[in-house]
Structure formats: C-alpha cells, structure tokens
Design a protein around this motif. Structure first.
Motif, PDB file in Angstrom:
ATOM      1  N   ALA A   1       0.828  -1.211   0.000  1.00 13.09           N
ATOM      2  CA  ALA A   1       0.000   0.000   0.000  1.00 13.09           C
ATOM      3  C   ALA A   1       0.860   1.258   0.000  1.00 13.09           C
ATOM      4  CB  ALA A   1      -0.932  -0.011   1.207  1.00 13.09           C
TER       5      ALA A   1
ATOM      6  N   LYS B   1       1.793   2.406  -3.362  1.00 23.77           N
ATOM      7  CA  LYS B   1       0.729   2.720  -4.311  1.00 23.77           C
ATOM      8  C   LYS B   1      -0.113   3.933  -3.912  1.00 23.77           C
ATOM      9  CE  LYS B   1       0.226  -1.906  -6.153  1.00 23.77           C
ATOM     10  NZ  LYS B   1       0.627  -1.598  -7.502  1.00 23.77           N
ATOM     11  N   VAL B   2       0.378   4.740  -3.006  1.00 20.58           N
ATOM     12  CA  VAL B   2      -0.413   5.861  -2.497  1.00 20.58           C
ATOM     13  C   VAL B   2      -0.828   6.814  -3.609  1.00 20.58           C
ATOM     14  CG1 VAL B   2      -0.331   7.901  -0.998  1.00 20.58           C
ATOM     15  CG2 VAL B   2       0.391   5.678  -0.144  1.00 20.58           C
TER      16      VAL B   2
ATOM     17  N   GLN C   1      -1.746   6.160  -6.440  1.00 22.88           N
ATOM     18  CA  GLN C   1      -2.886   5.592  -7.168  1.00 22.88           C
ATOM     19  C   GLN C   1      -4.166   5.635  -6.340  1.00 22.88           C
ATOM     20  OE1 GLN C   1      -1.751   1.703  -8.716  1.00 22.88           O
ATOM     21  NE2 GLN C   1       0.353   2.437  -8.891  1.00 22.88           N
ATOM     22  N   LEU C   2      -4.044   5.897  -5.050  1.00 21.46           N
ATOM     23  CA  LEU C   2      -5.191   5.897  -4.147  1.00 21.46           C
ATOM     24  C   LEU C   2      -5.643   7.297  -3.748  1.00 21.46           C
ATOM     25  CD1 LEU C   2      -3.897   3.074  -1.771  1.00 21.46           C
ATOM     26  CD2 LEU C   2      -5.684   2.860  -3.521  1.00 21.46           C
ATOM     27  N   ILE C   3      -4.706   8.199  -3.546  1.00 18.41           N
ATOM     28  CA  ILE C   3      -5.009   9.554  -3.095  1.00 18.41           C
ATOM     29  C   ILE C   3      -4.683  10.497  -4.241  1.00 18.41           C
ATOM     30  CG2 ILE C   3      -4.527  11.308  -1.354  1.00 18.41           C
ATOM     31  CD1 ILE C   3      -3.792   8.994   0.545  1.00 18.41           C
TER      32      ILE C   3
ATOM     33  N   THR D   1      -1.099   5.383   5.113  1.00 18.86           N
ATOM     34  CA  THR D   1      -1.781   4.389   4.278  1.00 18.86           C
ATOM     35  C   THR D   1      -1.318   2.982   4.630  1.00 18.86           C
ATOM     36  OG1 THR D   1      -2.065   6.007   2.507  1.00 18.86           O
ATOM     37  CG2 THR D   1      -2.241   3.680   1.892  1.00 18.86           C
TER      38      THR D   1
ATOM     39  N   ILE E   1      -4.002   0.123   5.716  1.00 19.63           N
ATOM     40  CA  ILE E   1      -4.185  -1.111   4.952  1.00 19.63           C
ATOM     41  C   ILE E   1      -3.768  -2.335   5.773  1.00 19.63           C
ATOM     42  CG2 ILE E   1      -3.456  -2.390   2.890  1.00 19.63           C
ATOM     43  CD1 ILE E   1      -5.523  -0.107   2.406  1.00 19.63           C
TER      44      ILE E   1
END
Length: 177
Positions: free
Chosen positions: A66, A69-70, A72-74, A118, A122
């Motif tokens: 996670a 990939k921050v 891609q999330l925020i 994150t 997760i």
C-alpha cells in the motif's frame, strides 16, 4: 484558502503541488494505529491459529504494498521512489488490540506521511479481513502521524508519539518476524 492548503491554487481549484524546485533530502515518516477485537479473535491471532494463515505476516506485506501505491489511491499525491518501509506490530493484552506502526523512508522532494498513514490503514484492514469470520465487531482507531523528518519544515513529533519515546522499550514488545 491558498495560504493554508497547498493543494488549492489562488482561485480554490485543486492542484498537485509542484515539488520540482525543492531539494531532494532524506525524509522519513512514522505513523501508528490500532485494531481492537474480541478476546476470542485476539487469542486466535496471538496463538497464530487463524485459518487464513499468518495474519500479521500478510498484513505487513499488504501495508508495504500500500505504501508503494499511495499515488494511485489519493488523487493529489506524487508517485514516489520509496527507499524503505518497515511495519511492526505489538500486542496490547489489556485492550485486546494490535498496535501497528509503519515507518517509510525516501530521499526525495516531498514527504512520505501519506505513505506511512496508508500502510497502517491497509495493514489494519488486512487484519480485519483475515479475522472477520470470527469477529465482525473489530474497530480500527487512532491512525495518526507520530513523526516526520526532512524537508523544509524539518522535524515534527506528535504529542501522540509519547507512547513511543523509548524505541528500545517498544522493540521489546514487537511481534516477531
């Protein structure tokens, strides 16, 4: 609004902050959180007998993934070349809770607070997912930034970090690899 929040321009529109002019420095952020559960679920996790497998091992890997990939999330986070992620767990027998602590490092132009937060989130969600067959009442709480260093703003230590002032003591309570 633009004076207070860097992710808005002068007219209030969302923007990704331009970090191109910043110096690359060593930056590190540590976040923490907790997941509380029933005594039964806690005992099963602590004994390592969850049918889905090694709960904390899987949660550690999920948290590391996670953190990478921050962006891609925020929506307004920068893609980062993270240089290290550490996730530790400790048992809190009195609360039937698992404490989660994530530290993320980078040499770059922006901080890694969101990556550490994150990773904790997760990891907690993964613990929930692996234990929900036994306990659907688990509560994830107290997700917070404990410490950040590097960059123009320098060192930040949260008052919430008081529980981690003695890293050696904390290390003695960590769940083994």
């Amino acid at each position: 609004m633009a004076d207070q929040f860097t992710h808005f321009d002068a007219s209030g529109k969302a923007r990704m902050v331009d970090v191109g002019g910043k110096d690359a420095t060593e930056r590190r952020a540590t976040a923490a959180g907790r997941i509380s559960m029933s005594r039964q679920a806690y005992g099963i996790v602590r004994a390592g007998t969850v049918k889905k497998g090694d709960v904390l091992g899987v949660a550690r890997i999920a948290g590391i993934m996670a953190a990478k990939k921050v962006d891609q999330l925020i929506p307004l986070c920068h893609p980062l070349a993270i240089t290290g992620v550490e996730i530790d767990f400790s048992y809190d027998d009195a609360r039937c809770a698992i404490e989660i602590r994530a530290t993320v490092a980078i040499t770059g132009r922006t901080g890694v607070e969101m990556e550490a937060l994150t990773a904790v989130s997760i990891a907690a969600l993964t613990i929930y997912d692996m234990c929900k067959a036994v306990d659907k009442t688990m509560v994830m709480s107290d997700i917070r930034l404990l410490r950040k260093s590097g960059g123009k703003s320098g060192l930040f230590v949260s008052p919430a970090a008081a529980c981690y002032t003695d890293d050696a003591e904390h290390e003695n309570h960590l769940v083994g690899e």
